[in-house]
Design a protein around this motif. Structure first.
Motif, mmCIF file in Angstrom:
data_model
loop_
_atom_site.group_PDB
_atom_site.id
_atom_site.type_symbol
_atom_site.label_atom_id
_atom_site.label_comp_id
_atom_site.label_asym_id
_atom_site.label_seq_id
_atom_site.Cartn_x
_atom_site.Cartn_y
_atom_site.Cartn_z
ATOM 1 N N TRP A 13 0.793 -1.221 0.000
ATOM 2 C CA TRP A 13 0.000 0.000 0.000
ATOM 3 C C TRP A 13 0.827 1.273 0.000
ATOM 4 O O TRP A 13 0.295 2.354 0.256
ATOM 5 C CB TRP A 13 -0.937 -0.019 1.216
ATOM 6 N N ARG A 17 -1.359 5.667 1.395
ATOM 7 C CA ARG A 17 -1.692 5.903 2.797
ATOM 8 C C ARG A 17 -2.349 7.262 3.061
ATOM 9 O O ARG A 17 -3.110 7.410 3.997
ATOM 10 C CB ARG A 17 -0.450 5.775 3.657
ATOM 11 N N ASP A 40 -1.845 2.874 9.072
ATOM 12 C CA ASP A 40 -1.306 4.194 8.738
ATOM 13 C C ASP A 40 -2.174 5.016 7.782
ATOM 14 O O ASP A 40 -1.800 6.116 7.419
ATOM 15 C CB ASP A 40 0.083 4.056 8.110
ATOM 16 N N PHE A 41 -3.291 4.487 7.388
ATOM 17 C CA PHE A 41 -4.164 5.200 6.450
ATOM 18 C C PHE A 41 -4.948 6.272 7.195
ATOM 19 O O PHE A 41 -5.779 5.975 8.027
ATOM 20 C CB PHE A 41 -5.122 4.224 5.767
#
Length: 175
Positions: A13, A17, A40-41
């Motif tokens: 990803w 993020r 961490d998004f």
């Protein structure tokens, strides 16, 4: 959605993020989301993990910004209390069609207001007294298609749902 993803890794990803708001990973072969994979998004609000093989949702595996989480038709056997307690803005939680057979004795670890909580099509046979502890407001509460036989007097105390779905159970007594 509808791929053959078996594992969700943190490195998959990079670059998303700060921008990703919705994630559809339904109809895959995912059996777990490891801790810290999606934490961490910052803008991730909507996650669909329907129709996978997830049997446990690990603490610290999803972004705390989530307000809609759908885990319908997986292999969960217990209510994911530890994970759900991390979501301060959770408004919709779908756990329909899993293997959940009991609910947490200490009550639900939710924000004060949840629009939709769907626990239908599981194997829940008992709703503990004061499960909601007067601390939760739910608009739609689904317990349909479970194995409930009795609803105790204080099962929904302080909850005040707009809609309560109890169809297709084996309820013989409401005290």
């Amino acid at each position: 959605q509808g791929n053959e993803i078996a594992e969700v890794r943190r490195d998959d990803w990079n670059g998303l993020r700060d921008t990703l708001t919705s994630l559809f990973l339904g109809e895959n072969n995912i059996d777990k989301i490891a801790p810290h994979v999606l934490t961490d998004f910052r803008k991730l609000y909507w996650v669909n993990l329907d129709d996978n093989n997830i049997n446990k949702l690990e603490r610290d595996s999803l972004a705390r910004s989530i307000n809609t989480l759908s885990l319908n038709r997986n292999l969960l056997t217990t209510f994911p209390s530890d994970t759900v307690s991390e979501f301060k803005d959770l408004t919709w939680l779908y756990l329909r069609g899993n293997l959940i057979d009991r609910l947490p004795e200490r009550g639900f670890p939710f924000p004060k207001k949840v629009d939709r909580l769907d626990l239908g099509q599981n194997f829940i046979s008992f709703i503990p007294n004061n499960l909601f502890n007067g601390s939760l407001s739910v608009t739609d509460l689904h317990f349909d298609f479970n194995l409930l036989t009795e609803i105790q007097e204080n099962a929904f105390q302080g909850l005040n749902p707009s809609r309560l779905f109890l169809s297709a159970n084996k309820i013989f007594n409401i005290t």
